[in-house]
Design a protein around this motif. Structure first.
Motif, PDB file in Angstrom:
ATOM      1  N   VAL A   1       0.255  34.519 -27.109  1.00 38.22           N
ATOM      2  CA  VAL A   1       1.546  34.257 -27.743  1.00 38.22           C
ATOM      3  C   VAL A   1       2.630  34.286 -26.672  1.00 38.22           C
ATOM      4  O   VAL A   1       2.727  35.244 -25.897  1.00 38.22           O
ATOM      5  CB  VAL A   1       1.843  35.295 -28.851  1.00 38.22           C
ATOM      6  N   ILE A   2       3.437  33.222 -26.659  1.00 40.38           N
ATOM      7  CA  ILE A   2       4.512  33.090 -25.686  1.00 40.38           C
ATOM      8  C   ILE A   2       5.820  32.873 -26.443  1.00 40.38           C
ATOM      9  O   ILE A   2       6.078  31.774 -26.935  1.00 40.38           O
ATOM     10  CB  ILE A   2       4.232  31.910 -24.726  1.00 40.38           C
ATOM     11  N   PRO A   3       6.627  33.952 -26.584  1.00 43.25           N
ATOM     12  CA  PRO A   3       7.918  33.776 -27.265  1.00 43.25           C
ATOM     13  C   PRO A   3       8.904  33.045 -26.361  1.00 43.25           C
ATOM     14  O   PRO A   3       8.993  33.332 -25.166  1.00 43.25           O
ATOM     15  CB  PRO A   3       8.369  35.208 -27.552  1.00 43.25           C
ATOM     16  N   ILE A   4       9.622  32.093 -26.940  1.00 37.62           N
ATOM     17  CA  ILE A   4      10.625  31.335 -26.203  1.00 37.62           C
ATOM     18  C   ILE A   4      11.920  31.395 -26.998  1.00 37.62           C
ATOM     19  O   ILE A   4      12.012  30.812 -28.083  1.00 37.62           O
ATOM     20  CB  ILE A   4      10.173  29.879 -25.978  1.00 37.62           C
ATOM     21  N   LYS A   5      12.915  32.103 -26.457  1.00 31.18           N
ATOM     22  CA  LYS A   5      14.187  32.297 -27.149  1.00 31.18           C
ATOM     23  C   LYS A   5      15.080  31.072 -26.939  1.00 31.18           C
ATOM     24  O   LYS A   5      15.885  31.021 -26.017  1.00 31.18           O
ATOM     25  CB  LYS A   5      14.876  33.568 -26.650  1.00 31.18           C
ATOM     26  N   ILE A   6      14.880  30.101 -27.820  1.00 24.09           N
ATOM     27  CA  ILE A   6      15.630  28.850 -27.753  1.00 24.09           C
ATOM     28  C   ILE A   6      15.508  28.155 -29.108  1.00 24.09           C
ATOM     29  O   ILE A   6      14.559  28.395 -29.847  1.00 24.09           O
ATOM     30  CB  ILE A   6      15.077  27.957 -26.608  1.00 24.09           C
ATOM     31  N   LYS A   7      16.461  27.298 -29.408  1.00 24.28           N
ATOM     32  CA  LYS A   7      16.351  26.477 -30.616  1.00 24.28           C
ATOM     33  C   LYS A   7      15.348  25.365 -30.358  1.00 24.28           C
ATOM     34  O   LYS A   7      15.252  24.852 -29.238  1.00 24.28           O
ATOM     35  CB  LYS A   7      17.709  25.870 -30.973  1.00 24.28           C
ATOM     36  N   TRP A   8      14.620  24.970 -31.397  1.00 25.85           N
ATOM     37  CA  TRP A   8      13.643  23.873 -31.298  1.00 25.85           C
ATOM     38  C   TRP A   8      14.314  22.617 -30.757  1.00 25.85           C
ATOM     39  O   TRP A   8      13.741  21.894 -29.959  1.00 25.85           O
ATOM     40  CB  TRP A   8      13.013  23.657 -32.671  1.00 25.85           C
ATOM     41  N   GLU A   9      15.549  22.373 -31.167  1.00 26.26           N
ATOM     42  CA  GLU A   9      16.247  21.171 -30.715  1.00 26.26           C
ATOM     43  C   GLU A   9      16.507  21.193 -29.207  1.00 26.26           C
ATOM     44  O   GLU A   9      16.660  20.144 -28.582  1.00 26.26           O
ATOM     45  CB  GLU A   9      17.562  20.980 -31.482  1.00 26.26           C
ATOM     46  N   ASP A  10      16.554  22.373 -28.593  1.00 27.96           N
ATOM     47  CA  ASP A  10      16.796  22.492 -27.149  1.00 27.96           C
ATOM     48  C   ASP A  10      15.504  22.667 -26.341  1.00 27.96           C
ATOM     49  O   ASP A  10      15.527  22.616 -25.114  1.00 27.96           O
ATOM     50  CB  ASP A  10      17.735  23.668 -26.865  1.00 27.96           C
ATOM     51  N   PHE A  11      14.403  22.890 -27.023  1.00 26.27           N
ATOM     52  CA  PHE A  11      13.109  23.100 -26.358  1.00 26.27           C
ATOM     53  C   PHE A  11      12.513  21.753 -25.976  1.00 26.27           C
ATOM     54  O   PHE A  11      12.471  20.827 -26.787  1.00 26.27           O
ATOM     55  CB  PHE A  11      12.169  23.852 -27.307  1.00 26.27           C
ATOM     56  N   ILE A  12      12.044  21.646 -24.741  1.00 30.66           N
ATOM     57  CA  ILE A  12      11.407  20.415 -24.278  1.00 30.66           C
ATOM     58  C   ILE A  12       9.934  20.728 -24.014  1.00 30.66           C
ATOM     59  O   ILE A  12       9.595  21.351 -23.004  1.00 30.66           O
ATOM     60  CB  ILE A  12      12.085  19.868 -23.003  1.00 30.66           C
ATOM     61  N   PRO A  13       9.059  20.332 -24.946  1.00 25.98           N
ATOM     62  CA  PRO A  13       7.630  20.610 -24.768  1.00 25.98           C
ATOM     63  C   PRO A  13       7.074  19.907 -23.526  1.00 25.98           C
ATOM     64  O   PRO A  13       7.431  18.762 -23.237  1.00 25.98           O
ATOM     65  CB  PRO A  13       6.991  20.040 -26.032  1.00 25.98           C
ATOM     66  N   SER A  14       6.224  20.614 -22.787  1.00 23.60           N
ATOM     67  CA  SER A  14       5.621  20.030 -21.594  1.00 23.60           C
ATOM     68  C   SER A  14       4.233  19.468 -21.892  1.00 23.60           C
ATOM     69  O   SER A  14       3.633  18.822 -21.035  1.00 23.60           O
ATOM     70  CB  SER A  14       5.524  21.077 -20.486  1.00 23.60           C
ATOM     71  N   ILE A  15       3.736  19.730 -23.105  1.00 23.12           N
ATOM     72  CA  ILE A  15       2.395  19.277 -23.477  1.00 23.12           C
ATOM     73  C   ILE A  15       2.376  19.008 -24.986  1.00 23.12           C
ATOM     74  O   ILE A  15       3.100  19.655 -25.742  1.00 23.12           O
ATOM     75  CB  ILE A  15       1.339  20.336 -23.085  1.00 23.12           C
ATOM     76  N   GLU A  16       1.571  18.047 -25.414  1.00 23.11           N
ATOM     77  CA  GLU A  16       1.432  17.787 -26.841  1.00 23.11           C
ATOM     78  C   GLU A  16       0.651  18.918 -27.496  1.00 23.11           C
ATOM     79  O   GLU A  16      -0.229  19.532 -26.875  1.00 23.11           O
ATOM     80  CB  GLU A  16       0.707  16.457 -27.078  1.00 23.11           C
ATOM     81  N   ALA A  17       0.944  19.163 -28.750  1.00 20.28           N
ATOM     82  CA  ALA A  17       0.328  20.264 -29.485  1.00 20.28           C
ATOM     83  C   ALA A  17      -0.782  19.771 -30.408  1.00 20.28           C
ATOM     84  O   ALA A  17      -0.799  18.626 -30.840  1.00 20.28           O
ATOM     85  CB  ALA A  17       1.382  20.993 -30.314  1.00 20.28           C
ATOM     86  N   ASP A  18      -1.694  20.688 -30.701  1.00 19.68           N
ATOM     87  CA  ASP A  18      -2.747  20.449 -31.686  1.00 19.68           C
ATOM     88  C   ASP A  18      -2.276  20.853 -33.078  1.00 19.68           C
ATOM     89  O   ASP A  18      -2.792  20.368 -34.079  1.00 19.68           O
ATOM     90  CB  ASP A  18      -3.993  21.269 -31.324  1.00 19.68           C
ATOM     91  N   PHE A  19      -1.303  21.752 -33.122  1.00 23.00           N
ATOM     92  CA  PHE A  19      -0.795  22.283 -34.391  1.00 23.00           C
ATOM     93  C   PHE A  19       0.663  22.668 -34.198  1.00 23.00           C
ATOM     94  O   PHE A  19       1.004  23.372 -33.239  1.00 23.00           O
ATOM     95  CB  PHE A  19      -1.635  23.499 -34.798  1.00 23.00           C
ATOM     96  N   ILE A  20       1.515  22.175 -35.087  1.00 23.35           N
ATOM     97  CA  ILE A  20       2.930  22.572 -35.098  1.00 23.35           C
ATOM     98  C   ILE A  20       3.242  23.090 -36.488  1.00 23.35           C
ATOM     99  O   ILE A  20       3.033  22.393 -37.485  1.00 23.35           O
ATOM    100  CB  ILE A  20       3.868  21.394 -34.730  1.00 23.35           C
ATOM    101  N   PHE A  21       3.726  24.332 -36.541  1.00 24.81           N
ATOM    102  CA  PHE A  21       4.083  24.961 -37.810  1.00 24.81           C
ATOM    103  C   PHE A  21       5.595  25.115 -37.872  1.00 24.81           C
ATOM    104  O   PHE A  21       6.200  25.757 -37.020  1.00 24.81           O
ATOM    105  CB  PHE A  21       3.402  26.321 -37.957  1.00 24.81           C
ATOM    106  N   ILE A  22       6.206  24.517 -38.898  1.00 22.58           N
ATOM    107  CA  ILE A  22       7.663  24.475 -39.046  1.00 22.58           C
ATOM    108  C   ILE A  22       8.115  25.439 -40.138  1.00 22.58           C
ATOM    109  O   ILE A  22       7.755  25.276 -41.304  1.00 22.58           O
ATOM    110  CB  ILE A  22       8.126  23.040 -39.378  1.00 22.58           C
TER     111      ILE A  22
END
Length: 191
Positions: free
Chosen positions: A109-130
């Protein structure tokens, strides 16, 4: 694929709004993920859903928890008036870290203190939970971004359908009935 027994014991003690039935559904989805899956969780609060995803996904998965842990959630009385304001802040983040300490230490688990709108994923995900902001505009944005960063055959899912009108409208618009629901969890696969 090996199916393991679903683990809910630790998650049920973490503060949050997800029922045991909902946690079970999320556990089933997580249990069926492949080794080395990448997971983005949009909105983590104290880690109730994070805990069930982490406890039920393969050990070598990475779960990126994207949440600013700096906002307020209004609750309403039966007349629709604001009843109470729940403040999400440094204390909430500290509780999240305590609840997920073992998985954070193992780097699952890697917590990232940022809004989703400001987060820039570096890799595609297998699962995204909103499970972030539940307004129509926010959910619409969250799904739109998730679609850009999900692998083919990846799962996009969320919480609170049909409990929040904004969630319902956005999910219905994007997926035109090509999604499943159980309790208040919705999900679909990208093809």
């Amino acid at each position: 694929m090996i199916t393991r027994q679903l683990l809910l014991d630790k998650a049920k003690w973490v503060m949050g709004w997800m029922s045991l039935k909902e946690l079970s559904i999320l556990a089933e989805i997580s249990n069926n993920l492949k080794d080395n899956s990448i997971i983005y969780e949009v909105g983590s609060f104290c880690g109730r859903s994070t805990r069930v995803i982490a406890d039920n996904s393969p050990d070598n998965c990475k779960i990126y928890c994207i949440d600013p842990w700096d906002f307020e959630i209004p609750t309403y009385d039966s007349d629709g008036n604001v009843d109470e304001i729940i403040k999400i802040d440094k204390t909430t983040y500290e509780q999240f870290c305590a609840n997920l300490n073992d998985h954070i230490k193992s780097s699952k688990v890697i917590p990232i203190k940022i809004k989703w709108e400001d987060f820039i994923p570096s890799i595609e995900a297998d699962f995204i939970f909103i499970d972030g902001n539940h307004t129509y505009e926010a959910v619409k944005y969250d799904i739109s971004k998730a679609i850009k960063y999900i692998k083919p055959n990846g799962i996009i899912a969320g919480h609170d359908y049909p409990s929040f009108e904004g969630v319902c409208i956005a999910v219905n618009e994007f997926f035109l009935g090509n999604f499943q629901t159980k309790e208040t969890i919705w999900w679909t696969k990208k093809f």
